[in-house]
Design an enzyme around this catalytic site. Structure first.
Site, PDB file in Angstrom:
ATOM      1  CB  SER A  59      -8.401   4.107  -4.331  1.00 22.35           C
ATOM      2  OG  SER A  59      -9.519   3.460  -4.933  1.00 22.35           O
ATOM      3  CG  ASP A  60      -7.176  -1.288  -0.539  1.00 20.24           C
ATOM      4  OD1 ASP A  60      -8.095  -2.158  -1.068  1.00 20.24           O
ATOM      5  OD2 ASP A  60      -6.368  -1.878   0.382  1.00 20.24           O
ATOM      6  CD1 TRP A  61     -10.643  -3.569  -1.310  1.00 24.57           C
ATOM      7  CD2 TRP A  61     -12.661  -3.743  -1.763  1.00 24.57           C
ATOM      8  NE1 TRP A  61     -10.793  -4.597  -1.676  1.00 24.57           N
ATOM      9  CE2 TRP A  61     -11.763  -4.848  -2.242  1.00 24.57           C
ATOM     10  CE3 TRP A  61     -13.931  -3.435  -2.237  1.00 24.57           C
ATOM     11  CZ2 TRP A  61     -12.622  -5.727  -2.637  1.00 24.57           C
ATOM     12  CZ3 TRP A  61     -14.658  -4.515  -2.841  1.00 24.57           C
ATOM     13  CH2 TRP A  61     -14.115  -5.654  -2.955  1.00 24.57           C
ATOM     14  CB  SER A 102      -8.321   3.983   0.495  1.00 24.60           C
ATOM     15  OG  SER A 102      -8.002   3.737  -0.881  1.00 24.60           O
ATOM     16  CG  HIS A 122      -1.913  -0.795   1.166  1.00 23.63           C
ATOM     17  ND1 HIS A 122      -1.807  -2.154   1.807  1.00 23.63           N
ATOM     18  CD2 HIS A 122      -3.017  -1.052   0.673  1.00 23.63           C
ATOM     19  CE1 HIS A 122      -3.319  -2.810   1.627  1.00 23.63           C
ATOM     20  NE2 HIS A 122      -3.847  -1.953   0.825  1.00 23.63           N
TER      21      HIS A 122
END
Length: 132
Positions: free
Chosen positions: A107-109, A111, A30
């Site tokens: 992006s992560d889900w 975020s 990340h």
């Protein structure tokens, strides 16, 4: 790939090359300074330039420049007061301009907190082949 910035960089590049040799894009995550889970959508990692360059970024830089990774996933946290998904310094200035990354920044889900600011800070929805 671990706590040691040099070792992580040495391990990540061949792994990425192996994955992508199978016609699949690898994703490193990340990006960046993702050190804790508690309140990760609101916590800000306050990090000076030297610490970023020496501790937090070397493995990502190796992933981009040596491994030719196709995708980079941003972290949930903030870095120096700015969410990673809308962090111009990390996503545009470092990743794209200085390191020459041409792939997908995602992006992560959940975020992404500011849908209008994220694309301007380098979060893109169009994927280019890593070698283009």
């Amino acid at each position: 790939m671990g706590e040691d910035p040099f070792l992580a960089g040495q391990m990540v590049a061949p792994l990425i090359q192996g994955i992508q040799s199978q016609e699949v894009l690898a994703t490193v995550k990340h990006f960046a300074c993702n050190d804790q889970e508690w309140d990760r959508n609101h916590i800000s990692s306050e990090v000076d330039e030297r610490t970023l360059q020496e501790i937090y970024l070397p493995a990502f830089k190796a992933a981009v420049q040596q491994g030719k990774v196709g995708c980079v996933m941003t972290a949930y946290n903030l870095v120096n007061g700015v969410h990673c998904s809308q962090n111009d310094f990390l996503n545009n200035q470092m990743l794209k301009e200085k390191w020459g990354f041409k792939g997908l920044v995602m992006s992560d889900w959940t975020s992404t907190t500011a849908q209008s600011a994220a694309p301007m800070a380098g979060l893109i929805w169009k994927c280019l082949k890593p070698d283009t």
